[in-house]
Design a protein around this motif. Structure first.
Motif, short mmCIF file in Angstrom:
data_model
loop_
_atom_site.label_atom_id
_atom_site.label_comp_id
_atom_site.label_asym_id
_atom_site.label_seq_id
_atom_site.Cartn_x
_atom_site.Cartn_y
_atom_site.Cartn_z
N TYR A 76 0.56 -1.15 0.02
CA TYR A 76 -0.14 0.01 -0.05
C TYR A 76 1.49 1.47 0.17
CZ TYR A 76 -4.87 -2.35 0.74
OH TYR A 76 -5.75 -3.14 0.24
N THR A 79 2.76 1.19 -3.36
CA THR A 79 1.96 1.77 -5.06
C THR A 79 1.03 2.65 -4.26
OG1 THR A 79 0.84 -0.51 -4.35
CG2 THR A 79 2.63 -0.77 -5.53
N SER A 80 0.56 2.68 -5.38
CA SER A 80 -1.36 3.56 -4.89
C SER A 80 -2.19 2.88 -4.45
CB SER A 80 -1.64 4.09 -6.04
OG SER A 80 -2.39 2.60 -6.89
N PHE A 82 -5.07 1.60 -5.30
CA PHE A 82 -5.72 0.82 -7.00
C PHE A 82 -5.23 -0.48 -6.56
CE2 PHE A 82 -6.02 -0.23 -10.89
CZ PHE A 82 -7.15 -1.25 -11.66
N TRP A 83 -3.40 -0.27 -7.68
CA TRP A 83 -2.54 -0.86 -7.57
C TRP A 83 -2.20 -2.43 -6.55
CZ3 TRP A 83 -1.82 -2.58 -12.15
CH2 TRP A 83 -2.12 -1.55 -13.38
N GLY A 84 -2.34 -1.97 -5.26
CA GLY A 84 -2.40 -2.17 -3.80
C GLY A 84 -3.11 -3.42 -4.21
N ASN A 85 -4.23 -2.26 -3.88
CA ASN A 85 -5.35 -3.87 -3.41
C ASN A 85 -5.69 -4.51 -5.14
OD1 ASN A 85 -6.98 -2.63 -1.36
ND2 ASN A 85 -8.29 -1.14 -3.00
N LEU A 86 -4.73 -4.71 -5.93
CA LEU A 86 -5.23 -5.57 -7.31
C LEU A 86 -4.09 -6.39 -6.82
CD1 LEU A 86 -6.26 -6.03 -9.69
CD2 LEU A 86 -4.17 -5.51 -10.97
N ILE A 87 -2.93 -6.38 -6.69
CA ILE A 87 -1.88 -6.93 -5.85
C ILE A 87 -2.13 -7.50 -5.16
CG2 ILE A 87 0.92 -7.21 -5.40
CD1 ILE A 87 1.53 -4.05 -7.18
#
Lengths: 366, 410
Positions: A76, A79-80, A82-87
């Protein structure tokens, strides 16, 4: 003491990581490496160890930069949202599949090696019930179980190796020439897929003495290298690469050959028992990681209410994964190895590179 | 705590509700099992006939009467597994395969199907991979088992004794199941399996007057004149695992010289008077040395061997340098001839009988990589050379022959 209550040391965490590698090593290290590198397969762990050492160094940079933070918190921050949630979601899905995969393999192995006429559900359900009980006690209990299991497993493998030495044929392990360089490099790919340490980072906030990660990491690598090398040496040295590469339980059939004083045999049952212990620790630790991911992803104060649901979910996933053991083996070779390389190497390296670029961490922190 | 008790109760109720059925099957009481020790496989038309010899373990086993209660059963099936399962249709106890020590395959079955005959024993989880494999030459496996078992002996013990004793002559050896399977899997070399055969003892022709009297007795003991002998090997083709040829006697020992399976043995040479001198083989080591020059392969078989004098028939004092040298030369020639007979077979069948491929692979890995796909073609042009270096080292408690002293007096 109070400060460290409910936490485990880095040494304990790495002990758990060492146990995590035992199950896949015993199951497929010898056969997968023998298939590609043939008689030179025993050199593969040495090549793999070089890659793993580099990866250990990279992960150490990350851990030292984010002390007392879990991997989800690190992602988190780096990254951002959004990307954090995705990863994190990707990790959640992948580790869940991995647990279901190992759960199914554990049951299939018992049915293949000892109980051919028993429904695998019995083994799967009994394992899940046990996991459900133990996991509520937290990481400290798991780590202590890991320490005891580690000693037990190491002694069993060491004793089996000693018994197998007289039957090892050096001719089966030679010749080694420059022709073996490429096959050995190729085969090291599957060995690298066992580097599960990143999955333990999801509860890195529960580690103490994080500055000792690299020191104990090197010792753990040495242990993994040794176990991998001796298992491949013993398997191929005993039966030759042709038979080993065809066997789904390569080390087991090598152990089946062991006789002591020409009378005592049946040591494979000891190996199977040890295998169950390492399976149990593996499923337990990976489940603990997933529950921590769920907790972070959904901003929960506790994951306890998710335990039963997740375990039931795991049971069904383990069934959906494959119709039979042949599909499971194909899944292992075609999907799991590649998936693990992406999730354990490529993604963490990308995350570390981004963190370095964004100056969230620096190499000097190490 | 409450949760633990609740769950334990729940599991207990579930267990009772299923009628206390065993959840995990496969458990077998010792007293309810037949422990199979030796298996015989024969071809019966298009089916497989399996003969099993069991040994029942029980607390009373120590008494000689119970120990002799070995039983054999016969079953037929389309394949080995079906034949094995068919035992359950008439046997009053369950079969346990984890104690199989010997697998006897009849020559008839081994002709074409040695791979499928052994597959079940390697694949099935219950079998141990250290069982020994033998091919019964010119007879059925059932016949061999019946011969021994009907005479009140235990065939498994008999085979163990034969295997132990075979080293004294070095005309055969033991081969574990996994090694046999490994060799069958190897497309570059031929698989060999030791052979067992039934021989009839030679009877002296009785005197006329005693002939009639002994007639009745001979008829009664006729069956006992047959016995099992562990001698020689059969070879299987490296391409299709079909039976290729068999060897015994001196050729079998020659083969053991090449593959370094010589434990002991007897070599008979003659002293200058033409009397026999018996030599006991103490040890032997053969080095297979391949050489590649201009794409031509030559292989040297270099044997080093030691022997001791174990019996002297003549009167000559043979312990003189020139006589010993003569005996050594004779010894070298005998060994060379035995090894040469194996080379003759190698050439005749164009088959790698002693795993030369592995030796070349180890010495010339790069070259092997190029020729391996065409190995059989390359193999037929290989030239073999045999070199034997032997020594006669000593004799035992006495030196000169018994009559040599009297000869000195004359």
């Amino acid at each position: 003491m109070v400060k460290n209550k409910g936490k485990i040391s880095v040494r304990q965490a790495l002990t758990l990581f060492a146990i995590l590698t035992i199950t896949p090593t015993v199951r497929f290290a010898a056969s997968s490496t023998a298939l590609i590198a043939k008689q030179a397969a025993w050199l593969v762990p040495t090549v793999t160890a070089v890659f793993l050492f580099l990866m250990l160094y990279i992960l150490n940079i990350l851990l030292q930069g984010y002390k007392n933070k879990s991997f989800t918190e690190m992602i988190y921050d780096i990254t951002s949202k959004f990307w954090g949630n995705l990863i994190i979601f990707l990790y959640l899905v992948w580790i869940t599949i991995l647990i279901a995969f190992y759960l199914r393999f554990y049951s299939e192995r018992l049915v293949t090696s000892i109980y051919p006429n028993v429904k695998i559900d019995i083994f799967t359900i009994s394992m899940l019930i046990l996991i459900g009980f133990i996991i509520r006690n937290g990481i400290v209990v798991i780590a202590r179980m890991g320490e005891i299991s580690f000693i037990l497993i190491s002694i069993v493998i060491l004793v089996l190796m000693i018994f197998m030495i007289p039957t090892i044929k050096i001719n089966n392990l030679l010749p080694i020439s420059y022709l073996d360089i490429m096959p050995t490099l190729k085969a090291s790919f599957s060995g690298a897929a066992l580097f599960y340490v990143i999955y333990l980072f999801f509860f890195a906030h529960e580690f103490t003495h994080q500055e000792e990660f690299f020191k104990y990491g090197k010792l753990t690598l040495l242990f993994i290298w040794l176990i991998n090398t001796v298992i491949i040496l013993a398997s191929i040295g005993n039966l030759g690469h042709a038979i080993i590469s065809r066997s789904p339980l390569s080390f087991l059939i090598a152990v089946k050959q062991v006789t002591l004083l020409g009378v005592v045999s049946g040591f494979e049952s000891i190996l199977v028992a040890t295998w169950i212990i390492s399976d149990f620790i593996m499923i337990l630790v990976l489940t603990y990681s997933v529950l921590n991911i769920i907790k972070s992803l959904f901003k929960l104060s506790s994951y306890n209410s998710f335990i039963n649901i997740f375990l039931v979910f795991l049971f069904f996933i383990s069934w959906i994964l494959a119709n039979n053991v042949f599909e499971l083996q194909t899944l292992s070779v075609d999907v799991v190895v590649s998936g693990n390389i992406i999730m354990q190497f490529i993604l963490p390296i990308i995350i570390v590179v981004i963190a370095l670029i964004r100056k969230k961490i620096n190499i000097k922190t190490n | 705590m409450i949760r633990t008790i609740t769950l334990t109760l729940f599991v207990f109720i579930l267990y009772v509700a299923t009628g206390l059925e065993t959840l995990v099957g496969g458990r077998m009481d010792i007293s309810d099992a037949f422990y199979i020790a030796t298996v015989g496989l024969d071809k019966e038309d298009d089916e497989i006939q399996m003969t099993i010899v069991t040994k029942q373990y029980s607390p009373k086993e120590e008494t000689s009467q119970i120990a002799k209660q070995d039983k054999y059963f016969v079953s037929v099936g389309r394949d080995v597994f079906e034949a094995a399962r068919n035992f359950n249709s008439f046997m009053d106890k369950e079969t346990f395969w984890g104690h199989v020590s010997y697998i006897l395959v009849s020559e008839n079955l081994a002709q074409k199907d040695i791979d499928s005959a052994l597959d079940f024993f390697v694949r099935d989880h219950e079998h141990k991979l250290t069982s020994n494999v033998l091919v019964i030459k010119d007879a059925r496996a059932e016949e061999a088992i019946k011969l021994v078992t009907d005479s009140g002996e235990d065939i498994t013990t008999k085979l163990k004794v034969l295997s132990k004793g075979v080293g004294a002559l070095s005309i055969s050896s033991e081969l574990p199941l996994i090694d046999a399977f490994n060799k069958i899997n190897n497309k570059y070399c031929s698989c060999y399996i030791p052979t067992l055969k039934i021989v009839e003892d030679q009877k002296d022709e009785p005197e006329e007057e005693t002939k009639e009297a002994s007639n009745t007795e001979n008829e009664k003991t006729d069956e006992k004149t047959k016995r099992l002998v562990l001698e020689g090997y059969v070879f299987f083709d490296q391409d299709d695992a079909k039976l290729l040829c068999s060897i015994e006697g001196g050729t079998a020992r020659g083969f053991n010289f090449i593959i370094n399976k010589i434990k002991s043995g007897v070599i008979v040479v003659k002293d200058p008077d033409g009397e026999y001198v018996n030599l006991e083989i103490i040890d032997s080591k053969t080095e297979i040395i391949p050489k590649i020059e201009d794409d031509k392969i030559t292989v040297k078989l270099k044997t080093k061997m030691n022997s001791n004098i174990s019996e002297i028939h003549g009167e000559v004092d043979i312990f003189k340098a020139d006589i010993i040298e003569g005996l050594v030369n004779q010894q070298n020639d005998i060994i060379k001839a035995e090894m040469q007979s194996v080379i003759g077979l190698v050439k005749e069948y164009n088959s790698d009988l002693f795993d030369l491929s592995s030796v070349i692979n180890h010495k010339y890995p790069k070259k092997w990589d190029k020729i391996k796909d065409n190995w059989r073609e390359v193999f037929k042009d290989i030239k073999f050379e045999i070199e034997v270096e032997s020594k006669i080292n000593r004799t035992y408690s006495i030196k000169k022959p018994a009559l040599s002293r009297e000869k000195e007096k004359k």
